[in-house]
Design a protein around this motif. Sequence first.
Motif, PDB file in Angstrom:
ATOM      1  N   LEU A   1      42.855 -32.051  -1.797  1.00  0.00           N
ATOM      2  CA  LEU A   1      43.125 -32.498  -0.436  1.00  0.00           C
ATOM      3  C   LEU A   1      42.140 -33.580  -0.019  1.00  0.00           C
ATOM      4  O   LEU A   1      41.031 -33.301   0.411  1.00  0.00           O
ATOM      5  CB  LEU A   1      43.040 -31.330   0.540  1.00  0.00           C
ATOM      6  CG  LEU A   1      44.233 -30.385   0.529  1.00  0.00           C
ATOM      7  CD1 LEU A   1      43.950 -29.146   1.351  1.00  0.00           C
ATOM      8  CD2 LEU A   1      45.460 -31.093   1.059  1.00  0.00           C
ATOM      9  N   ILE A   2      42.578 -34.818  -0.161  1.00  0.00           N
ATOM     10  CA  ILE A   2      41.779 -35.960   0.251  1.00  0.00           C
ATOM     11  C   ILE A   2      42.463 -36.596   1.441  1.00  0.00           C
ATOM     12  O   ILE A   2      43.655 -36.894   1.399  1.00  0.00           O
ATOM     13  CB  ILE A   2      41.633 -36.985  -0.896  1.00  0.00           C
ATOM     14  CG1 ILE A   2      40.824 -36.380  -2.026  1.00  0.00           C
ATOM     15  CG2 ILE A   2      40.987 -38.257  -0.396  1.00  0.00           C
ATOM     16  CD1 ILE A   2      40.604 -37.322  -3.184  1.00  0.00           C
ATOM     17  N   HIS A   3      41.680 -36.773   2.502  1.00  0.00           N
ATOM     18  CA  HIS A   3      42.227 -37.367   3.717  1.00  0.00           C
ATOM     19  C   HIS A   3      41.688 -38.790   3.851  1.00  0.00           C
ATOM     20  O   HIS A   3      40.488 -38.984   3.971  1.00  0.00           O
ATOM     21  CB  HIS A   3      41.833 -36.546   4.950  1.00  0.00           C
ATOM     22  CG  HIS A   3      42.244 -35.121   4.850  1.00  0.00           C
ATOM     23  ND1 HIS A   3      43.543 -34.715   4.988  1.00  0.00           N
ATOM     24  CD2 HIS A   3      41.524 -34.004   4.596  1.00  0.00           C
ATOM     25  CE1 HIS A   3      43.617 -33.410   4.836  1.00  0.00           C
ATOM     26  NE2 HIS A   3      42.397 -32.952   4.592  1.00  0.00           N
ATOM     27  N   VAL A   4      42.583 -39.744   3.810  1.00  0.00           N
ATOM     28  CA  VAL A   4      42.229 -41.149   4.000  1.00  0.00           C
ATOM     29  C   VAL A   4      43.173 -41.743   5.032  1.00  0.00           C
ATOM     30  O   VAL A   4      44.252 -41.204   5.268  1.00  0.00           O
ATOM     31  CB  VAL A   4      42.288 -41.961   2.681  1.00  0.00           C
ATOM     32  CG1 VAL A   4      41.235 -41.486   1.701  1.00  0.00           C
ATOM     33  CG2 VAL A   4      43.666 -41.897   2.063  1.00  0.00           C
ATOM     34  N   SER A   5      42.747 -42.835   5.622  1.00  0.00           N
ATOM     35  CA  SER A   5      43.567 -43.461   6.656  1.00  0.00           C
ATOM     36  C   SER A   5      43.656 -44.964   6.421  1.00  0.00           C
ATOM     37  O   SER A   5      42.630 -45.636   6.275  1.00  0.00           O
ATOM     38  CB  SER A   5      42.959 -43.194   8.031  1.00  0.00           C
ATOM     39  OG  SER A   5      43.602 -43.975   9.014  1.00  0.00           O
ATOM     40  N   GLN A   6      44.863 -45.457   6.412  1.00  0.00           N
ATOM     41  CA  GLN A   6      45.076 -46.900   6.289  1.00  0.00           C
ATOM     42  C   GLN A   6      44.544 -47.622   7.531  1.00  0.00           C
ATOM     43  O   GLN A   6      44.198 -48.786   7.475  1.00  0.00           O
ATOM     44  CB  GLN A   6      46.570 -47.213   6.116  1.00  0.00           C
ATOM     45  CG  GLN A   6      47.202 -46.615   4.885  1.00  0.00           C
ATOM     46  CD  GLN A   6      46.775 -47.294   3.595  1.00  0.00           C
ATOM     47  OE1 GLN A   6      46.194 -48.368   3.603  1.00  0.00           O
ATOM     48  NE2 GLN A   6      47.048 -46.651   2.478  1.00  0.00           N
ATOM     49  N   ALA A   7      44.463 -46.901   8.653  1.00  0.00           N
ATOM     50  CA  ALA A   7      44.027 -47.499   9.912  1.00  0.00           C
ATOM     51  C   ALA A   7      42.505 -47.543  10.046  1.00  0.00           C
ATOM     52  O   ALA A   7      41.985 -48.200  10.938  1.00  0.00           O
ATOM     53  CB  ALA A   7      44.608 -46.716  11.084  1.00  0.00           C
TER      54      ALA A   7
END
Length: 128
Positions: free
Chosen positions: A2-8
């Motif tokens: 579970l890796i949380h990344v954001s394009q924003a």
Amino acid sequence: MLIHVSQASPKPMYEQVVEEIQRLIVAGEMEPGEMLPSIRELSKELTTSGITIRRAYQELELIGFIYTRKGKGSFVSALSEERLSRWKMEQVREPLLESVLRAKELDLNQEQFQNLINDLWQKTKRQE
């Protein structure tokens, strides 16, 4: 994984991946010797380029959080308690330094700042 990344996010994607994998390792959610997803798998899962994931893995290897075996993949390194403790302190140091400098700009004295830290610590402790 579970890796949380954001394009924003203003942070580059590879930095987000590095930070997330570090977080998982330090939290014990990834064990020493555990295999990481292949570059292709993780880039597909995060909808980013393989170059981004390769750069993140290279950075993680450079700082000792993972190791790579040619033809086998990348694995979580065994980190000493001292190394983990040092990493945790590094993560807190920079934002705390910014807070200290800001407090000085606003003419707070050391006692006021320490009282603020203690108060915040106690409030977050109650929320756990």
